[in-house]
Design a protein around this motif. Structure first.
Motif, PDB file in Angstrom:
ATOM      1  N   ALA A   1       2.077   5.802  -7.219  1.00  0.00           N
ATOM      2  CA  ALA A   1       0.900   6.761  -7.905  1.00  0.00           C
ATOM      3  C   ALA A   1       0.861   8.281  -8.024  1.00  0.00           C
ATOM      4  O   ALA A   1       0.263   9.020  -8.784  1.00  0.00           O
ATOM      5  CB  ALA A   1      -0.434   6.185  -7.366  1.00  0.00           C
TER       6      ALA A   1
ATOM      7  N   VAL B   1       1.796  12.489  -2.034  1.00  0.00           N
ATOM      8  CA  VAL B   1       1.354  11.556  -0.997  1.00  0.00           C
ATOM      9  C   VAL B   1       2.174  11.757   0.123  1.00  0.00           C
ATOM     10  O   VAL B   1       1.692  12.138   1.499  1.00  0.00           O
ATOM     11  CB  VAL B   1       0.972  10.044  -1.404  1.00  0.00           C
ATOM     12  CG1 VAL B   1       0.751   9.205   0.149  1.00  0.00           C
ATOM     13  CG2 VAL B   1       0.174   9.948  -2.223  1.00  0.00           C
ATOM     14  N   TYR B   2       3.457  11.637   0.021  1.00  0.00           N
ATOM     15  CA  TYR B   2       4.260  11.696   1.088  1.00  0.00           C
ATOM     16  C   TYR B   2       4.916  13.093   1.117  1.00  0.00           C
ATOM     17  O   TYR B   2       5.137  13.894   0.105  1.00  0.00           O
ATOM     18  CB  TYR B   2       5.596  10.722   0.926  1.00  0.00           C
ATOM     19  CG  TYR B   2       4.858   9.342   0.997  1.00  0.00           C
ATOM     20  CD1 TYR B   2       4.200   9.007   1.878  1.00  0.00           C
ATOM     21  CD2 TYR B   2       4.963   8.313   0.135  1.00  0.00           C
ATOM     22  CE1 TYR B   2       3.699   7.596   2.334  1.00  0.00           C
ATOM     23  CE2 TYR B   2       4.496   7.217   0.100  1.00  0.00           C
ATOM     24  CZ  TYR B   2       3.674   6.940   1.243  1.00  0.00           C
ATOM     25  OH  TYR B   2       3.172   5.505   1.111  1.00  0.00           O
TER      26      TYR B   2
ATOM     27  N   ILE C   1       0.821  -1.231   0.107  1.00  0.00           N
ATOM     28  CA  ILE C   1       0.067   0.030   0.078  1.00  0.00           C
ATOM     29  C   ILE C   1       0.800   1.344   0.097  1.00  0.00           C
ATOM     30  O   ILE C   1       0.490   2.298  -0.772  1.00  0.00           O
ATOM     31  CB  ILE C   1      -1.063   0.039   1.073  1.00  0.00           C
ATOM     32  CG1 ILE C   1      -1.980  -1.207   0.983  1.00  0.00           C
ATOM     33  CG2 ILE C   1      -1.514   1.309   1.294  1.00  0.00           C
ATOM     34  CD1 ILE C   1      -2.821  -1.476   2.299  1.00  0.00           C
ATOM     35  N   LYS C   2       1.856   1.089   0.871  1.00  0.00           N
ATOM     36  CA  LYS C   2       2.807   2.393   0.854  1.00  0.00           C
ATOM     37  C   LYS C   2       3.535   2.647  -0.415  1.00  0.00           C
ATOM     38  O   LYS C   2       3.693   3.640  -0.873  1.00  0.00           O
ATOM     39  CB  LYS C   2       4.004   2.186   1.863  1.00  0.00           C
ATOM     40  CG  LYS C   2       3.603   2.380   3.293  1.00  0.00           C
ATOM     41  CD  LYS C   2       4.664   2.357   4.190  1.00  0.00           C
ATOM     42  CE  LYS C   2       5.060   0.706   4.742  1.00  0.00           C
ATOM     43  NZ  LYS C   2       6.020   0.769   5.869  1.00  0.00           N
TER      44      LYS C   2
ATOM     45  N   TRP D   1       4.406   6.273  10.703  1.00  0.00           N
ATOM     46  CA  TRP D   1       4.244   5.001  10.090  1.00  0.00           C
ATOM     47  C   TRP D   1       5.499   4.180   9.978  1.00  0.00           C
ATOM     48  O   TRP D   1       5.646   3.168  10.267  1.00  0.00           O
ATOM     49  CB  TRP D   1       3.695   5.165   8.579  1.00  0.00           C
ATOM     50  CG  TRP D   1       3.038   3.903   7.875  1.00  0.00           C
ATOM     51  CD1 TRP D   1       3.065   2.733   8.347  1.00  0.00           C
ATOM     52  CD2 TRP D   1       2.165   3.868   6.755  1.00  0.00           C
ATOM     53  NE1 TRP D   1       2.217   1.961   7.611  1.00  0.00           N
ATOM     54  CE2 TRP D   1       1.769   2.492   6.705  1.00  0.00           C
ATOM     55  CE3 TRP D   1       1.757   5.153   6.092  1.00  0.00           C
ATOM     56  CZ2 TRP D   1       1.075   2.314   5.665  1.00  0.00           C
ATOM     57  CZ3 TRP D   1       1.086   4.657   4.769  1.00  0.00           C
ATOM     58  CH2 TRP D   1       0.572   3.125   4.655  1.00  0.00           C
TER      59      TRP D   1
ATOM     60  N   GLY E   1       8.375   4.491  -3.251  1.00  0.00           N
ATOM     61  CA  GLY E   1       7.415   3.795  -3.709  1.00  0.00           C
ATOM     62  C   GLY E   1       7.868   2.192  -4.026  1.00  0.00           C
ATOM     63  O   GLY E   1       7.039   1.403  -3.653  1.00  0.00           O
TER      64      GLY E   1
ATOM     65  N   ILE F   1       2.523   1.509  -3.563  1.00  0.00           N
ATOM     66  CA  ILE F   1       1.464   2.067  -4.556  1.00  0.00           C
ATOM     67  C   ILE F   1       1.280   3.541  -4.335  1.00  0.00           C
ATOM     68  O   ILE F   1       1.075   4.296  -5.205  1.00  0.00           O
ATOM     69  CB  ILE F   1       0.262   1.315  -4.509  1.00  0.00           C
ATOM     70  CG1 ILE F   1       0.485  -0.314  -5.092  1.00  0.00           C
ATOM     71  CG2 ILE F   1      -1.089   1.915  -5.340  1.00  0.00           C
ATOM     72  CD1 ILE F   1      -0.606  -1.090  -4.741  1.00  0.00           C
ATOM     73  N   ALA F   2       0.967   4.150  -2.983  1.00  0.00           N
ATOM     74  CA  ALA F   2       0.833   5.348  -2.779  1.00  0.00           C
ATOM     75  C   ALA F   2       2.081   6.294  -3.379  1.00  0.00           C
ATOM     76  O   ALA F   2       1.706   7.485  -4.010  1.00  0.00           O
ATOM     77  CB  ALA F   2       0.557   5.594  -1.393  1.00  0.00           C
ATOM     78  N   GLY F   3       3.208   5.751  -3.070  1.00  0.00           N
ATOM     79  CA  GLY F   3       4.224   6.444  -3.407  1.00  0.00           C
ATOM     80  C   GLY F   3       4.508   6.733  -5.100  1.00  0.00           C
ATOM     81  O   GLY F   3       4.821   7.476  -5.569  1.00  0.00           O
TER      82      GLY F   3
ATOM     83  N   GLN G   1       7.121   9.801   6.558  1.00  0.00           N
ATOM     84  CA  GLN G   1       6.120   9.337   7.373  1.00  0.00           C
ATOM     85  C   GLN G   1       6.532   8.955   8.557  1.00  0.00           C
ATOM     86  O   GLN G   1       6.635   7.800   8.808  1.00  0.00           O
ATOM     87  CB  GLN G   1       5.433   8.345   6.624  1.00  0.00           C
ATOM     88  CG  GLN G   1       4.554   8.731   5.297  1.00  0.00           C
ATOM     89  CD  GLN G   1       3.467   9.649   5.720  1.00  0.00           C
ATOM     90  OE1 GLN G   1       2.818   9.310   6.721  1.00  0.00           O
ATOM     91  NE2 GLN G   1       3.444  10.866   5.082  1.00  0.00           N
TER      92      GLN G   1
ATOM     93  N   THR H   1       8.781   8.256  -5.707  1.00  0.00           N
ATOM     94  CA  THR H   1       8.522   7.232  -6.638  1.00  0.00           C
ATOM     95  C   THR H   1       9.464   6.094  -6.348  1.00  0.00           C
ATOM     96  O   THR H   1       9.094   5.038  -6.184  1.00  0.00           O
ATOM     97  CB  THR H   1       8.511   7.394  -8.178  1.00  0.00           C
ATOM     98  OG1 THR H   1       7.515   8.846  -8.293  1.00  0.00           O
ATOM     99  CG2 THR H   1       7.970   6.467  -9.116  1.00  0.00           C
TER     100      THR H   1
END
Length: 144
Positions: free
Chosen positions: A50, A54-55, A43-44, A120, A71, A46-48, A117, A68
């Motif tokens: 996409a 996000v971060y 999940i981390k 996390w 990610g 994919i978020a990075g 993060q 990226t």
């Protein structure tokens, strides 16, 4: 005359100490944690991959990578952690040894990822630390 075992100290079976129920239960929990940590890593990742928004952006940090890149690191590590966690739950000996190694790698990666993060990353570091402890202290099946 009855012979009794010493009242304190670990019970021994053959040449190996008997498994501690805490460590044996911890090994099962470590497998679940590695599996969950792997899913979170995916999940981390994919978020990075996409979205770079996000971060947090970090300037002048020694371990600064493009978001990226982070990610992809988390995605690949997450997949491998998940597979290893599944192996631990299935009782595979290769997974126990790989679990210690991969949890150590994950711990270092999350330490380097702290500025992006922090909460996390700290949770992941704590999970990795427990996994290493649980897999190293369970002697129910010796690794070597």
């Amino acid at each position: 005359m009855a012979h009794s075992a010493p009242a304190s100290g670990p019970a021994r079976t053959g040449d190996h100490e008997a498994a501690s129920p805490w460590a044996a239960g911890g090994t099962m929990f470590a497998g679940v944690l590695l599996l969950v940590d792997g899913v979170f890593g995916v999940i981390k990742g994919i978020a990075g991959i996409a979205g770079d928004q996000v971060y947090a952006r970090v300037n002048s940090y020694t371990f600064r990578f493009d978001v990226t890149a982070w990610g992809w690191i988390h995605l690949v590590l997450g997949i491998v952690l998940g597979i290893t966690g599944w192996g631990i739950l299935k009782g595979a000996m290769w997974a126990r040894a790989a679990g210690v190694t991969l949890a150590a790698v994950s711990l270092v990666v999350n330490f380097a990822w702290l500025p992006y993060q922090p909460i996390w990353a700290i949770i992941s570091i704590a999970v990795d630390t427990f996994v290493i402890w649980a897999l190293c202290t369970d002697r129910s099946q010796a690794i070597v």
